[in-house]
Scaffold this motif. Sequence first.
Motif, PDB file in Angstrom:
ATOM      1  N   SER A  66       0.831  -1.200   0.000  1.00 27.67           N
ATOM      2  CA  SER A  66       0.000   0.000   0.000  1.00 27.67           C
ATOM      3  C   SER A  66       0.869   1.255   0.000  1.00 27.67           C
ATOM      4  N   ASN A  67       1.897   1.244   0.818  1.00 29.59           N
ATOM      5  CA  ASN A  67       2.798   2.402   0.904  1.00 29.59           C
ATOM      6  C   ASN A  67       3.500   2.681  -0.423  1.00 29.59           C
ATOM      7  N   ASN A  68       3.712   1.622  -1.220  1.00 28.89           N
ATOM      8  CA  ASN A  68       4.396   1.764  -2.508  1.00 28.89           C
ATOM      9  C   ASN A  68       3.416   1.829  -3.681  1.00 28.89           C
ATOM     10  N   ASN A  69       2.145   2.082  -3.362  1.00 25.75           N
ATOM     11  CA  ASN A  69       1.104   2.227  -4.392  1.00 25.75           C
ATOM     12  C   ASN A  69       0.991   1.018  -5.316  1.00 25.75           C
ATOM     13  N   CYS A  70       1.210  -0.164  -4.766  1.00 24.46           N
ATOM     14  CA  CYS A  70       1.050  -1.386  -5.546  1.00 24.46           C
ATOM     15  C   CYS A  70      -0.394  -1.862  -5.392  1.00 24.46           C
ATOM     16  N   THR A  71      -1.038  -2.089  -6.505  1.00 21.49           N
ATOM     17  CA  THR A  71      -2.438  -2.524  -6.481  1.00 21.49           C
ATOM     18  C   THR A  71      -2.527  -3.972  -6.036  1.00 21.49           C
ATOM     19  N   ARG A  72      -3.336  -4.203  -5.023  1.00 26.48           N
ATOM     20  CA  ARG A  72      -3.560  -5.564  -4.515  1.00 26.48           C
ATOM     21  C   ARG A  72      -4.616  -6.243  -5.377  1.00 26.48           C
ATOM     22  N   ASN A  73      -4.457  -7.550  -5.563  1.00 32.18           N
ATOM     23  CA  ASN A  73      -5.434  -8.309  -6.329  1.00 32.18           C
ATOM     24  C   ASN A  73      -5.992  -9.455  -5.477  1.00 32.18           C
ATOM     25  N   GLU A  74      -6.850 -10.278  -6.100  1.00 31.74           N
ATOM     26  CA  GLU A  74      -7.481 -11.381  -5.375  1.00 31.74           C
ATOM     27  C   GLU A  74      -6.450 -12.322  -4.766  1.00 31.74           C
ATOM     28  N   VAL A  75      -5.364 -12.560  -5.488  1.00 28.40           N
ATOM     29  CA  VAL A  75      -4.334 -13.477  -5.001  1.00 28.40           C
ATOM     30  C   VAL A  75      -3.693 -12.922  -3.734  1.00 28.40           C
ATOM     31  N   CYS A  76      -3.414 -11.639  -3.729  1.00 27.76           N
ATOM     32  CA  CYS A  76      -2.819 -11.006  -2.536  1.00 27.76           C
ATOM     33  C   CYS A  76      -3.734 -11.182  -1.331  1.00 27.76           C
ATOM     34  N   TYR A  77      -5.006 -10.880  -1.530  1.00 21.78           N
ATOM     35  CA  TYR A  77      -5.974 -11.023  -0.447  1.00 21.78           C
ATOM     36  C   TYR A  77      -6.067 -12.477   0.014  1.00 21.78           C
ATOM     37  N   SER A  78      -6.101 -13.387  -0.932  1.00 22.55           N
ATOM     38  CA  SER A  78      -6.220 -14.806  -0.613  1.00 22.55           C
ATOM     39  C   SER A  78      -5.036 -15.291   0.219  1.00 22.55           C
ATOM     40  N   ILE A  79      -3.831 -14.880  -0.162  1.00 24.59           N
ATOM     41  CA  ILE A  79      -2.630 -15.275   0.584  1.00 24.59           C
ATOM     42  C   ILE A  79      -2.675 -14.711   1.999  1.00 24.59           C
ATOM     43  N   LEU A  80      -3.078 -13.458   2.132  1.00 28.63           N
ATOM     44  CA  LEU A  80      -3.152 -12.845   3.466  1.00 28.63           C
ATOM     45  C   LEU A  80      -4.197 -13.537   4.325  1.00 28.63           C
ATOM     46  N   ILE A  81      -5.363 -13.795   3.773  1.00 28.79           N
ATOM     47  CA  ILE A  81      -6.432 -14.463   4.524  1.00 28.79           C
ATOM     48  C   ILE A  81      -5.988 -15.853   4.939  1.00 28.79           C
ATOM     49  N   HIS A  82      -5.415 -16.597   4.008  1.00 27.11           N
ATOM     50  CA  HIS A  82      -4.959 -17.957   4.316  1.00 27.11           C
ATOM     51  C   HIS A  82      -3.905 -17.942   5.428  1.00 27.11           C
ATOM     52  N   GLY A  83      -2.926 -17.059   5.290  1.00 26.57           N
ATOM     53  CA  GLY A  83      -1.863 -16.993   6.290  1.00 26.57           C
ATOM     54  C   GLY A  83      -2.365 -16.594   7.667  1.00 26.57           C
ATOM     55  N   LEU A  84      -3.261 -15.630   7.710  1.00 28.26           N
ATOM     56  CA  LEU A  84      -3.822 -15.203   9.002  1.00 28.26           C
ATOM     57  C   LEU A  84      -4.621 -16.328   9.645  1.00 28.26           C
ATOM     58  N   CYS A  85      -5.417 -17.032   8.853  1.00 25.36           N
ATOM     59  CA  CYS A  85      -6.200 -18.144   9.403  1.00 25.36           C
ATOM     60  C   CYS A  85      -5.291 -19.261   9.905  1.00 25.36           C
ATOM     61  N   GLU A  86      -4.263 -19.569   9.137  1.00 28.00           N
ATOM     62  CA  GLU A  86      -3.315 -20.611   9.564  1.00 28.00           C
ATOM     63  C   GLU A  86      -2.618 -20.225  10.863  1.00 28.00           C
ATOM     64  N   ASP A  87      -2.449 -18.926  11.072  1.00 28.87           N
ATOM     65  CA  ASP A  87      -1.783 -18.424  12.282  1.00 28.87           C
ATOM     66  C   ASP A  87      -2.774 -18.220  13.432  1.00 28.87           C
ATOM     67  N   GLY A  88      -4.035 -18.591  13.216  1.00 24.46           N
ATOM     68  CA  GLY A  88      -5.038 -18.471  14.270  1.00 24.46           C
ATOM     69  C   GLY A  88      -5.564 -17.055  14.460  1.00 24.46           C
ATOM     70  N   LYS A  89      -5.358 -16.198  13.479  1.00 23.37           N
ATOM     71  CA  LYS A  89      -5.795 -14.797  13.584  1.00 23.37           C
ATOM     72  C   LYS A  89      -7.092 -14.608  12.779  1.00 23.37           C
ATOM     73  N   LEU A  90      -8.143 -15.281  13.240  1.00 25.95           N
ATOM     74  CA  LEU A  90      -9.412 -15.271  12.520  1.00 25.95           C
ATOM     75  C   LEU A  90     -10.018 -13.879  12.463  1.00 25.95           C
ATOM     76  N   ARG A  91      -9.980 -13.151  13.561  1.00 20.26           N
ATOM     77  CA  ARG A  91     -10.572 -11.812  13.574  1.00 20.26           C
ATOM     78  C   ARG A  91      -9.943 -10.926  12.501  1.00 20.26           C
ATOM     79  N   GLU A  92      -8.606 -10.961  12.416  1.00 20.36           N
ATOM     80  CA  GLU A  92      -7.908 -10.166  11.410  1.00 20.36           C
ATOM     81  C   GLU A  92      -8.240 -10.655  10.004  1.00 20.36           C
ATOM     82  N   ALA A  93      -8.316 -11.985   9.852  1.00 26.97           N
ATOM     83  CA  ALA A  93      -8.646 -12.555   8.539  1.00 26.97           C
ATOM     84  C   ALA A  93     -10.039 -12.131   8.094  1.00 26.97           C
TER      85      ALA A  93
END
Length: 176
Positions: A66-93
Motif C-alpha cells: 500500500s505504501n508503494n502504491n502497488c495494487t492488490r489483487n485477489e491473489v494477494c488477499y487470498s494469501i493474506l487471509i490464508h496466512g492469518l487463518c493458519e496463524d489463528g488470527k481469525l478476527r484479522e482474517a
Amino acid sequence: KPNTVIYSALIDGLCREGKLVEAKEALSEMVNEGCVPNAFTYSSLMKGFFQMGDSNSAIHVWNEMSNNNCTRNEVCYSILIHGLCEDGKLREALMVWNQMLGKGFKPDVVAYSSIIRGLCNAGLIEQGLKLFNEMLFLEAKSQPDVITYNLIFSALCKQSSISRAIDLLNSMLDRG
C-alpha cells in the motif's frame, strides 16, 4: 539487465526455498535498480513469510504494498487471509475478508476454504457452513473443492453431526 519479471521470479524462487533474507535483499536490489515490485512480487514475499511462521513480516509486506502504491489483487488477499487463518488470527482474517469484498473482489476457493477452516477451528461451524453453501452457487474458481468438503466433513463429525455429514456427502456425490 534484469527487469521486474526477472526479479519477481528470483524473489519467488528464494521464498519457495525459505530464503527470506535473500529474497528481501533481492527486493532491495530490485528497487535500487529502478524496477517496481508488483503484486506477484509482494505475494511471493507474504507467502514465504507465512510459510516460515512469520506473520508479522507478512503483514509488514502487505502494508508495504500500500505504501508503494502497488495494487492488490485477489491473489494477494487470498494469501493474506490464508496466512492469518493458519496463524489463528481469525478476527484479522475476517477484517481482510470484508475489506476484499468491499473492494469488489471475488474470493477464490483458497480464500473461502481458509475462512471456512478458521471459522470451524474457532467453533463457528454454522458460519462456516453458511459460507460453504454460498460457494455452491458461485462461478467455477470459487466452487468448493475436495479440501473444502473435507473441512466441512471434519467439522460436522467433530460436533457429532454425522447425519448432516452424510447429507453433505450425498449432495457432493449428486453434484459429481
